[in-house]
Design a protein around this motif. Structure first.
Motif, PDB file in Angstrom:
ATOM      1  N   ASN A  24      21.090  85.963 -27.398  1.00  0.00           N
ATOM      2  CA  ASN A  24      20.733  85.021 -28.467  1.00  0.00           C
ATOM      3  C   ASN A  24      19.843  83.858 -27.994  1.00  0.00           C
ATOM      4  N   ALA A  25      19.032  84.123 -26.939  1.00  0.00           N
ATOM      5  CA  ALA A  25      18.125  83.102 -26.406  1.00  0.00           C
ATOM      6  C   ALA A  25      16.947  83.792 -25.734  1.00  0.00           C
ATOM      7  N   ILE A  26      15.866  83.018 -25.495  1.00  0.00           N
ATOM      8  CA  ILE A  26      14.775  83.548 -24.696  1.00  0.00           C
ATOM      9  C   ILE A  26      14.900  82.946 -23.294  1.00  0.00           C
ATOM     10  N   HIS A  27      14.622  83.770 -22.289  1.00  0.00           N
ATOM     11  CA  HIS A  27      14.874  83.402 -20.896  1.00  0.00           C
ATOM     12  C   HIS A  27      13.641  83.676 -20.045  1.00  0.00           C
ATOM     13  N   ALA A  28      13.440  82.823 -19.049  1.00  0.00           N
ATOM     14  CA  ALA A  28      12.381  83.044 -18.061  1.00  0.00           C
ATOM     15  C   ALA A  28      12.834  82.503 -16.718  1.00  0.00           C
ATOM     16  N   GLU A  29      12.226  83.053 -15.687  1.00  0.00           N
ATOM     17  CA  GLU A  29      12.489  82.581 -14.339  1.00  0.00           C
ATOM     18  C   GLU A  29      11.145  82.407 -13.646  1.00  0.00           C
ATOM     19  N   PHE A  30      10.963  81.264 -13.021  1.00  0.00           N
ATOM     20  CA  PHE A  30       9.705  80.949 -12.358  1.00  0.00           C
ATOM     21  C   PHE A  30       9.970  80.636 -10.890  1.00  0.00           C
ATOM     22  N   GLU A  31       9.110  81.161 -10.027  1.00  0.00           N
ATOM     23  CA  GLU A  31       9.238  80.918  -8.594  1.00  0.00           C
ATOM     24  C   GLU A  31       8.073  80.052  -8.122  1.00  0.00           C
ATOM     25  N   PHE A  32       8.394  79.037  -7.348  1.00  0.00           N
ATOM     26  CA  PHE A  32       7.404  78.103  -6.819  1.00  0.00           C
ATOM     27  C   PHE A  32       7.353  78.234  -5.299  1.00  0.00           C
ATOM     28  N   ASP A  33       6.388  77.592  -4.687  1.00  0.00           N
ATOM     29  CA  ASP A  33       6.237  77.658  -3.237  1.00  0.00           C
ATOM     30  C   ASP A  33       7.389  76.981  -2.499  1.00  0.00           C
ATOM     31  N   ASN A  34       7.949  75.922  -3.122  1.00  0.00           N
ATOM     32  CA  ASN A  34       8.998  75.156  -2.449  1.00  0.00           C
ATOM     33  C   ASN A  34       9.775  74.345  -3.488  1.00  0.00           C
ATOM     34  N   PHE A  35      10.805  73.670  -3.032  1.00  0.00           N
ATOM     35  CA  PHE A  35      11.650  72.871  -3.921  1.00  0.00           C
ATOM     36  C   PHE A  35      10.861  71.749  -4.590  1.00  0.00           C
ATOM     37  N   ARG A  36      10.012  71.083  -3.828  1.00  0.00           N
ATOM     38  CA  ARG A  36       9.234  69.962  -4.367  1.00  0.00           C
ATOM     39  C   ARG A  36       8.385  70.398  -5.564  1.00  0.00           C
ATOM     40  N   ASP A  37       7.699  71.535  -5.447  1.00  0.00           N
ATOM     41  CA  ASP A  37       6.864  72.016  -6.551  1.00  0.00           C
ATOM     42  C   ASP A  37       7.714  72.400  -7.758  1.00  0.00           C
ATOM     43  N   CYS A  38       8.867  72.987  -7.493  1.00  0.00           N
ATOM     44  CA  CYS A  38       9.776  73.363  -8.578  1.00  0.00           C
ATOM     45  C   CYS A  38      10.274  72.120  -9.308  1.00  0.00           C
ATOM     46  N   PHE A  39      10.711  71.136  -8.546  1.00  0.00           N
ATOM     47  CA  PHE A  39      11.235  69.912  -9.151  1.00  0.00           C
ATOM     48  C   PHE A  39      10.136  69.144  -9.883  1.00  0.00           C
ATOM     49  N   SER A  40       8.937  69.186  -9.363  1.00  0.00           N
ATOM     50  CA  SER A  40       7.805  68.545 -10.032  1.00  0.00           C
ATOM     51  C   SER A  40       7.567  69.179 -11.406  1.00  0.00           C
ATOM     52  N   ALA A  41       7.602  70.507 -11.453  1.00  0.00           N
ATOM     53  CA  ALA A  41       7.436  71.202 -12.737  1.00  0.00           C
ATOM     54  C   ALA A  41       8.572  70.837 -13.689  1.00  0.00           C
ATOM     55  N   MET A  42       9.790  70.779 -13.180  1.00  0.00           N
ATOM     56  CA  MET A  42      10.934  70.413 -14.020  1.00  0.00           C
ATOM     57  C   MET A  42      10.753  69.008 -14.607  1.00  0.00           C
ATOM     58  N   SER A  43      10.250  68.098 -13.801  1.00  0.00           N
ATOM     59  CA  SER A  43      10.023  66.729 -14.287  1.00  0.00           C
ATOM     60  C   SER A  43       8.994  66.714 -15.407  1.00  0.00           C
ATOM     61  N   ARG A  44       7.922  67.477 -15.233  1.00  0.00           N
ATOM     62  CA  ARG A  44       6.896  67.536 -16.275  1.00  0.00           C
ATOM     63  C   ARG A  44       7.434  68.205 -17.541  1.00  0.00           C
ATOM     64  N   ILE A  45       8.220  69.247 -17.362  1.00  0.00           N
ATOM     65  CA  ILE A  45       8.834  69.931 -18.506  1.00  0.00           C
ATOM     66  C   ILE A  45       9.774  68.974 -19.241  1.00  0.00           C
ATOM     67  N   ALA A  46      10.496  68.144 -18.492  1.00  0.00           N
ATOM     68  CA  ALA A  46      11.438  67.200 -19.113  1.00  0.00           C
ATOM     69  C   ALA A  46      10.723  66.264 -20.091  1.00  0.00           C
ATOM     70  N   PHE A  47       9.526  65.831 -19.754  1.00  0.00           N
ATOM     71  CA  PHE A  47       8.770  64.968 -20.660  1.00  0.00           C
ATOM     72  C   PHE A  47       8.413  65.713 -21.950  1.00  0.00           C
ATOM     73  N   GLU A  48       8.056  66.984 -21.834  1.00  0.00           N
ATOM     74  CA  GLU A  48       7.770  67.794 -23.029  1.00  0.00           C
ATOM     75  C   GLU A  48       9.022  67.972 -23.874  1.00  0.00           C
ATOM     76  N   CYS A  49      10.147  68.197 -23.212  1.00  0.00           N
ATOM     77  CA  CYS A  49      11.417  68.364 -23.926  1.00  0.00           C
ATOM     78  C   CYS A  49      11.738  67.116 -24.740  1.00  0.00           C
ATOM     79  N   GLU A  50      11.555  65.971 -24.138  1.00  0.00           N
ATOM     80  CA  GLU A  50      11.816  64.717 -24.843  1.00  0.00           C
ATOM     81  C   GLU A  50      10.861  64.548 -26.019  1.00  0.00           C
ATOM     82  N   ALA A  51       9.594  64.867 -25.810  1.00  0.00           N
ATOM     83  CA  ALA A  51       8.591  64.731 -26.882  1.00  0.00           C
ATOM     84  C   ALA A  51       8.922  65.645 -28.059  1.00  0.00           C
ATOM     85  N   LEU A  52       9.443  66.829 -27.766  1.00  0.00           N
ATOM     86  CA  LEU A  52       9.788  67.786 -28.818  1.00  0.00           C
ATOM     87  C   LEU A  52      11.225  67.615 -29.308  1.00  0.00           C
TER      88      LEU A  52
END
Length: 96
Positions: A24-52
């Motif tokens: 009952n949901a859509i799912h994705a998994e993304f792989e980054f080069d390292n933790f820093r890049d992953c966390f950076s993407a999460m931070s940017r996504i968080a701003f979109e989540c708040e906006a929406l």
């Protein structure tokens, strides 16, 4: 916002090859080069989540980000989930 039918969800997923529909949901998994890049993407996504005003269920383990989207008020997947998935795709694409 109304819940999409399974047919509508599968049709929309044709534009989102990294995403799958189950539980009952859509799912994705993304792989980054390292933790820093992953966390950076999460931070940017968080701003979109708040906006929406729409927030995912997500986990991160080192360089892997797992995301599940559904609209709890509608008890399923809605257009809102696909709008956020599109924003996530754009953010992840820039990271690569």
């Amino acid at each position: 916002m109304s819940k999409l039918s399974e047919q509508d969800i599968e049709k929309k997923l044709l534009r989102f090859p990294d995403w799958e529909y189950f539980d009952n949901a859509i799912h994705a998994e993304f792989e980054f080069d390292n933790f820093r890049d992953c966390f950076s993407a999460m931070s940017r996504i968080a701003f979109e989540c708040e906006a929406l005003n729409h927030h995912p269920e997500w986990t991160n383990t080192y360089n892997i980000l797992s995301i599940s989207l559904s609209t709890h008020d509608a008890e399923g997947v809605t257009e809102k989930d696909f709008k956020l998935a599109e924003a996530i795709e754009m953010i992840v694409e820039v990271q690569e």
